[in-house]
Design a protein around this motif. Structure first.
Motif, short mmCIF file in Angstrom:
data_model
loop_
_atom_site.label_atom_id
_atom_site.label_comp_id
_atom_site.label_asym_id
_atom_site.label_seq_id
_atom_site.Cartn_x
_atom_site.Cartn_y
_atom_site.Cartn_z
N UNK A 1 -50.24 15.07 34.84
CA UNK A 1 -50.56 15.92 33.69
C UNK A 1 -51.82 15.41 32.98
N UNK A 2 -51.93 14.08 32.80
CA UNK A 2 -53.09 13.50 32.14
C UNK A 2 -54.36 13.72 32.96
N UNK A 3 -54.23 13.56 34.26
CA UNK A 3 -55.38 13.77 35.15
C UNK A 3 -55.84 15.22 35.07
N UNK A 4 -54.87 16.15 35.11
CA UNK A 4 -55.21 17.58 35.06
C UNK A 4 -55.90 17.93 33.74
N UNK A 5 -55.36 17.41 32.63
CA UNK A 5 -55.95 17.70 31.32
C UNK A 5 -57.35 17.09 31.21
N UNK A 6 -57.54 15.89 31.75
CA UNK A 6 -58.84 15.22 31.68
C UNK A 6 -59.89 15.97 32.51
N UNK A 7 -59.47 16.49 33.66
CA UNK A 7 -60.39 17.27 34.48
C UNK A 7 -60.82 18.55 33.75
N UNK A 8 -59.86 19.19 33.11
CA UNK A 8 -60.19 20.39 32.34
C UNK A 8 -61.14 20.07 31.18
N UNK A 9 -60.87 18.96 30.51
CA UNK A 9 -61.71 18.54 29.39
C UNK A 9 -63.11 18.18 29.86
N UNK A 10 -63.19 17.51 31.00
CA UNK A 10 -64.49 17.14 31.55
C UNK A 10 -65.31 18.39 31.87
N UNK A 11 -64.67 19.39 32.48
CA UNK A 11 -65.36 20.62 32.81
C UNK A 11 -65.84 21.34 31.55
N UNK A 12 -65.00 21.37 30.54
CA UNK A 12 -65.36 22.00 29.27
C UNK A 12 -66.56 21.28 28.63
N UNK A 13 -66.54 19.94 28.68
CA UNK A 13 -67.65 19.16 28.11
C UNK A 13 -68.95 19.42 28.86
N UNK A 14 -68.86 19.59 30.17
CA UNK A 14 -70.07 19.90 30.94
C UNK A 14 -70.64 21.26 30.51
N UNK A 15 -69.76 22.23 30.31
CA UNK A 15 -70.21 23.55 29.87
C UNK A 15 -70.87 23.48 28.50
N UNK A 16 -70.38 22.55 27.66
CA UNK A 16 -70.94 22.38 26.32
C UNK A 16 -72.09 21.38 26.30
N UNK A 17 -72.44 20.86 27.49
CA UNK A 17 -73.51 19.87 27.65
C UNK A 17 -73.23 18.58 26.85
N UNK A 18 -71.95 18.28 26.72
CA UNK A 18 -71.54 17.01 26.10
C UNK A 18 -71.31 16.02 27.24
N UNK A 19 -72.41 15.50 27.79
CA UNK A 19 -72.34 14.74 29.04
C UNK A 19 -71.67 13.37 28.87
N UNK A 20 -71.83 12.76 27.72
CA UNK A 20 -71.20 11.46 27.50
C UNK A 20 -69.69 11.54 27.54
N UNK A 21 -69.14 12.57 26.88
CA UNK A 21 -67.68 12.73 26.87
C UNK A 21 -67.18 13.16 28.25
#
Length: 281
Positions: free
Chosen positions: A22-42
């Motif tokens: 569950x944590x891995x799945x949520x982190x992957x989703x968050x990473x993709x969202x951050x990329x879309x928002x160009x928040x590359x550090x997060x």
């Protein structure tokens, strides 16, 4: 009771595994969202978490992880956060130690910051990992032009000079000099002359990392890597028996350009005479 305890442990392990997924799945989703928002550090931080929790995903997330790393590194570079930038690359190389793209990118940052010798090491590793990697090859040749002094090429093509050195080394070895130290070996040519002349033990030292790695490749290409001990050291730092087992009977060197003043060849030869060379009786 034993069966009951086994069930409890099994349920606990099952719950931990479900929590991890569950944590891995949520982190992957968050990473993709951050990329879309160009928040590359997060995004980079999320991918680090994913790869530490689920190393089995290394292959599937590799490209997006690299993208996050490179974009975040650009931001860190623009903010002059040099140590943070290097820390990110060290983390990435711990996860992907044999990734030529990450090695090449690390080399590019080092080169821009003026660390040319270190950059050459990463470019060289990238080319070793993938000899067809055009960007890494171009970068390695470019940095080599900065680091490999032009007089190396002139000397290597000076047949008369090379034959003179060869004959002098052969004469010294035949007269009883069986252990040889080559100071500032460069391409390794004098060390190979000594070995071919019949020296029992040949040691070579080279301070420049680029020239050290070049000498290592040249010596290996001539099938002498087990017969010549190559040291990435300044001759002044060589210790007996830490680096070489005993004093040598012959010292050879060809560092007579600007090194006469800049690299202390006179000091090196005095040091070799006093500490590394057998004294005449």
């Amino acid at each position: 009771m034993p069966n009951s305890n086994a069930k409890i442990h099994c349920n606990q392990r099952g719950g931990q595994e479900a929590g991890r997924r569950e944590l891995v799945s949520r982190s992957l989703q968050s990473a993709q969202h951050c990329l879309e928002e160009q928040d590359f550090g997060t995004a980079y931080a999320h991918y680090l978490l994913v790869l530490n929790l689920a190393p089995e995903l290394k292959t599937s997330v590799k490209e997006t992880f690299q993208f996050s790393l490179f974009k975040w590194a650009e931001e860190l570079d623009s903010l002059a956060r040099t140590q943070d930038l290097f820390n990110c690359y060290e983390q990435a190389l711990e996860l992907y130690p044999n990734d030529e793209v990450i090695c090449n990118s690390m080399g590019e940052h080092l080169f821009r910051m003026g660390f040319r010798d270190e950059a050459a090491g990463y470019f060289h590793k990238a080319v070793k990992l993938n000899p067809d990697f055009a960007d890494a090859k171009e970068n390695f040749y470019r940095v080599a032009n900065w680091l490999v002094e032009r007089w190396h090429f002139i000397m290597l093509n000076d047949t008369k000079r090379n034959l003179t050195y060869l004959k002098a080394i052969e004469n010294a070895v035949r007269s009883g000099c069986k252990s040889v130290l080559d100071i500032g070996t460069g391409t390794g040519i004098l060390s190979m002359f000594a070995k071919k002349a019949g020296a029992s033990f040949v040691y070579a030292c080279e301070l420049s990392k680029t020239m050290y790695e070049l000498a290592r490749d040249v010596i290996a290409a001539n099938n002498m890597e087990r017969e010549i001990k190559l040291l990435h050291l300044k001759s002044l730092d060589i210790e007996i028996p830490k680096h070489i087992p005993e004093r040598v009977s012959l010292v050879v060197t060809e560092t007579v350009d600007a090194g006469l003043f800049g690299e202390g060849i006179v000091e090196s030869l005095i040091h070799a005479w006093e500490h590394l060379l057998l004294q005449p009786k």
